[in-house]
Structures are given as structure tokens and as C-alpha cells.
Scaffold this motif. Structure first.
Motif, short mmCIF file in Angstrom:
data_model
loop_
_atom_site.label_atom_id
_atom_site.label_comp_id
_atom_site.label_asym_id
_atom_site.label_seq_id
_atom_site.Cartn_x
_atom_site.Cartn_y
_atom_site.Cartn_z
N TYR A 118 4.03 1.21 -8.85
CA TYR A 118 3.06 0.43 -8.37
C TYR A 118 1.85 1.17 -7.91
O TYR A 118 0.93 0.63 -7.47
N TYR A 119 1.73 2.44 -8.70
CA TYR A 119 0.36 3.20 -8.46
C TYR A 119 -0.79 2.32 -9.00
O TYR A 119 -1.86 2.62 -8.43
N ASN A 120 -0.79 1.73 -9.86
CA ASN A 120 -1.82 1.06 -10.57
C ASN A 120 -2.71 0.19 -9.34
O ASN A 120 -3.66 -0.17 -9.57
N VAL A 121 -1.82 -0.33 -8.51
CA VAL A 121 -2.40 -1.00 -7.42
C VAL A 121 -3.34 -0.07 -6.43
O VAL A 121 -4.72 -0.43 -6.22
N TRP A 122 -3.09 1.17 -6.25
CA TRP A 122 -4.00 2.12 -5.65
C TRP A 122 -5.07 2.61 -6.53
O TRP A 122 -6.13 2.50 -6.16
N GLU A 123 -4.67 2.89 -7.77
CA GLU A 123 -5.68 3.14 -8.91
C GLU A 123 -6.61 2.23 -9.10
O GLU A 123 -8.03 2.51 -9.17
N SER A 124 -6.36 0.95 -9.24
CA SER A 124 -7.40 -0.12 -9.19
C SER A 124 -8.04 -0.22 -8.01
O SER A 124 -9.48 -0.64 -8.18
N PHE A 125 -7.68 0.06 -6.88
CA PHE A 125 -8.83 0.19 -6.04
C PHE A 125 -9.60 1.14 -5.82
O PHE A 125 -10.96 0.80 -5.56
N ILE A 126 -9.26 2.28 -6.34
CA ILE A 126 -9.90 3.60 -6.28
C ILE A 126 -11.26 3.34 -7.57
O ILE A 126 -12.41 3.68 -7.22
N HIS A 127 -10.82 2.60 -8.59
CA HIS A 127 -11.85 2.17 -9.65
C HIS A 127 -12.58 0.99 -9.45
O HIS A 127 -13.22 0.41 -10.27
N GLU A 128 -12.39 0.42 -8.10
CA GLU A 128 -13.21 -0.73 -7.72
C GLU A 128 -12.93 -1.88 -8.48
O GLU A 128 -13.81 -2.78 -8.55
N LYS A 129 -11.66 -2.09 -8.86
CA LYS A 129 -11.30 -3.32 -9.57
C LYS A 129 -11.22 -4.51 -8.51
O LYS A 129 -11.13 -5.47 -8.94
N LEU A 174 0.86 -1.13 -0.06
CA LEU A 174 -0.17 -0.13 -0.06
C LEU A 174 0.79 1.23 -0.05
O LEU A 174 0.68 2.25 -0.97
N LEU A 175 1.94 1.37 0.88
CA LEU A 175 2.75 2.50 0.86
C LEU A 175 3.35 2.73 -0.47
O LEU A 175 3.30 3.74 -0.78
N GLN A 176 3.90 1.87 -1.23
CA GLN A 176 4.38 1.90 -2.41
C GLN A 176 3.48 2.23 -3.45
O GLN A 176 3.95 3.22 -4.49
N SER A 177 2.45 1.82 -3.02
CA SER A 177 1.42 2.26 -4.34
C SER A 177 0.86 3.61 -4.20
O SER A 177 -0.03 4.08 -5.11
N LEU A 178 0.82 4.36 -3.19
CA LEU A 178 0.02 5.94 -2.89
C LEU A 178 0.67 6.92 -3.93
O LEU A 178 -0.18 7.51 -4.23
N SER A 179 1.96 6.79 -4.26
CA SER A 179 2.38 8.04 -4.92
C SER A 179 2.22 7.65 -6.58
O SER A 179 2.28 6.71 -7.01
#
Length: 83
Positions: A23-34, A13-18
Motif C-alpha cells: 500500500y506504499y503507493n498511497v503514501w507515495e502518491s501523497f508525497i507526489h501531490e496526486k 496511513l499506517l499501512q502505507s508508510l513502509s
């Protein structure tokens, strides 16, 4: 469509926040409810502690608020029975 349920490691999570992270796609996928993020109170506490220490308390607060308000979050609180 089947939903994917995950527990996200705090370091992931920490690496995906920026948005500059690869690794941002991990956070972005969460935001887009993937996927559905499974969390417990203990996990949220750890997220907040680690993000605060590596980024800032404000970043931690914003990330936790986004997680708590998201529709694709499953709160799971373990119950133990010791004999």
C-alpha cells in the motif's frame, strides 16, 4: 485539472508508510501531490498516537511533520453548535 480531496483512515496511513508495503503507493502518491489530504487536529492527533504505538514515536513525528509541511494538505476544523 481537478484535485482529489481525501480523508485518509488512520489504518490506511499506517499501512502505507513502509516502502515494503503493498500500500506504499498511497503514501507515495501523497508525497507526489496526486491528491489533497484533508486533516483536522483530531485526525493528526490520532495519526500520531497510532503510528507511535505501532511503529515508533520518531516515525510518527516524521510522518506528521511531512503532512504539516506539505502543500497538498487542507486543514479542516469542524465547528459544532449545540442548542
Amino acid at each position: 485539472m481537478n484535485k482529489t480531496f481525501i480523508v485518509l483512515n488512520t489504518n490506511c496511513l499506517l499501512q502505507s508508510l513502509s516502502d515494503r508495503s503493498r500500500y506504499y503507493n498511497v503514501w507515495e502518491s501523497f508525497i507526489h501531490e496526486k491528491y489533497v489530504l484533508c486533516v483536522s487536529t483530531e485526525i493528526l492527533d490520532e495519526y500520531e498516537e497510532i503510528i507511535s504505538s505501532h511503529m515508533s514515536p520518531l516515525a510518527a513525528k516524521l510522518a506528521i511533520e511531512m503532512i504539516l509541511r506539505a502543500k497538498n494538505v487542507l486543514r479542516v476544523d469542524a465547528r459544532f453548535r449545540f442548542h
